[in-house]
Enzyme design. Structure first.
Site, PDB file in Angstrom:
ATOM      1  N   HIS A  39       0.836  -1.205   0.000  1.00  0.00           N
ATOM      2  CA  HIS A  39       0.000   0.000   0.000  1.00  0.00           C
ATOM      3  C   HIS A  39       0.875   1.261   0.000  1.00  0.00           C
ATOM      4  CE1 HIS A  39      -3.549   2.455   1.206  1.00  0.00           C
ATOM      5  NE2 HIS A  39      -2.631   3.156   1.866  1.00  0.00           N
ATOM      6  N   GLU A  40       1.879   1.301   0.856  1.00  0.00           N
ATOM      7  CA  GLU A  40       2.733   2.488   0.953  1.00  0.00           C
ATOM      8  C   GLU A  40       3.565   2.681  -0.310  1.00  0.00           C
ATOM      9  OE1 GLU A  40       2.299   4.694   3.115  1.00  0.00           O
ATOM     10  OE2 GLU A  40       0.933   3.504   4.318  1.00  0.00           O
TER      11      GLU A  40
ATOM     12  N   HIS B  81       1.505   4.249  -3.061  1.00  0.00           N
ATOM     13  CA  HIS B  81       1.375   5.714  -2.995  1.00  0.00           C
ATOM     14  C   HIS B  81       2.561   6.374  -3.699  1.00  0.00           C
ATOM     15  CE1 HIS B  81      -2.146   6.473  -0.558  1.00  0.00           C
ATOM     16  NE2 HIS B  81      -1.693   5.841   0.515  1.00  0.00           N
TER      17      HIS B  81
ATOM     18  N   GLU C 150      -6.384   6.532  -1.666  1.00  0.00           N
ATOM     19  CA  GLU C 150      -6.324   5.374  -0.760  1.00  0.00           C
ATOM     20  C   GLU C 150      -6.789   4.102  -1.470  1.00  0.00           C
ATOM     21  OE1 GLU C 150      -5.055   4.877   2.279  1.00  0.00           O
ATOM     22  OE2 GLU C 150      -4.263   6.867   1.959  1.00  0.00           O
TER      23      GLU C 150
END
Ligand SMILES: [Zn+2]
Length: 270
Positions: free
Chosen positions: A134-135, A138, A195
């Site tokens: 997820h990070e 981004h 997100e």
């Protein structure tokens, strides 16, 4: 003067659309990596000197190992999809910081921090891979630069006559976009769409890295159970809601597995 500013803003907007390789969508981003990464790298180094970095423990080594597997999976995907060279300015770094906050973040250019407080919720390597995916997503999707671009347009609209983006001001925009200065290392929440996008891209990368994407929904169930009180700003941001997130991640898992099969991954680490 106002007209000039509007034309300038429009020009920036049109000239600065960049395609997100993962979604194929055009996004507003007029900050090239060369402008953002050096600032991000310096802020990251400063954060590390001011916080307790955990070194050489089993957990610290696991964070690095998962980070390397995830970023190498991202690189394989980008190369296979005609984006070789996309990561040339990235300088991946994965650090574990001793702090009970339930959080993790990634600064532009691949500078990642996990707090020890998130490890019990991750439960193990595959849970760490969910957060890492997820990070990293981004960072890959330039969400930070997009937020800065939107902030700049707002400022151009608000501050009449101040068309030239001077360096100190750029730093200010960066600080606002990253929450640096107010509380060091605490990232402001991304938008709901960013997100959701990071969840989807992250799921795909973790599967290519050989981690079971089914673990993503499980992690968010644990996150939901844990979040009785106030949610920390970035990772447990309330948008999208935990339930939507769990539902999405469950639905997307088979597609992530199918994508991983294209890269020869047929069994997934639970
Ligand atoms: Zn996020």
């Amino acid at each position: 003067m106002r007209k000039i500013i509007l034309v300038f803003a429009l020009f920036l907007g049109v000239a600065a659309c960049k395609t997100n390789p993962f979604t194929g969508k055009k996004v507003l981003n007029f900050y090239p990596n060369s402008q953002i990464f050096p600032t991000a790298f310096a802020q990251y180094d400063q954060f590390l000197t001011e916080n307790k970095v955990v070194e050489n423990t089993a957990d610290a080594k696991m964070i690095t190992k998962v980070g390397q597997r995830i970023s190498s999976a991202a690189e394989r995907w980008l190369t296979a999809n005609g984006y070789s060279g996309y990561l040339k300015d990235y300088k991946w770094e994965y650090n574990l910081v001793n702090d009970e906050t339930v959080n993790a973040w990634c600064m532009p250019g691949g500078k990642i921090v996990f707090y020890t407080g998130i490890l019990p919720i991750c439960k193990g390597e595959t849970g760490v891979a969910v957060v890492m995916g997820h990070e990293v997503a981004h960072a890959l999707a330039d969400h930070g630069a997009q937020r800065m671009s939107a902030g700049t347009l707002q400022q151009l609209g608000a501050v009449a006559g101040n068309v030239a983006i001077q360096d100190p001001e750029k730093r200010n925009i960066f600080n606002q976009a990253y929450g640096v200065g107010s509380q060091v290392g605490v990232m402001l929440p991304f938008s709901r769409s960013h997100e959701t996008e990071a969840d989807r891209i992250g799921l795909q990368i973790m599967a290519i890295a050989g981690y079971d994407p089914a673990e993503a929904a499980e992690l968010w169930k644990r996150m939901k159970a844990n979040s009785g009180g106030e949610a920390p700003p970035e990772f447990m941001s309330t948008h999208p809601s935990n339930d939507t997130r769990i539902k999405n991640l469950t639905e997307w898992a088979p597609a992530a597995r199918a994508e991983a099969k294209k890269f020869g991954v047929t069994s997934f680490q639970k």
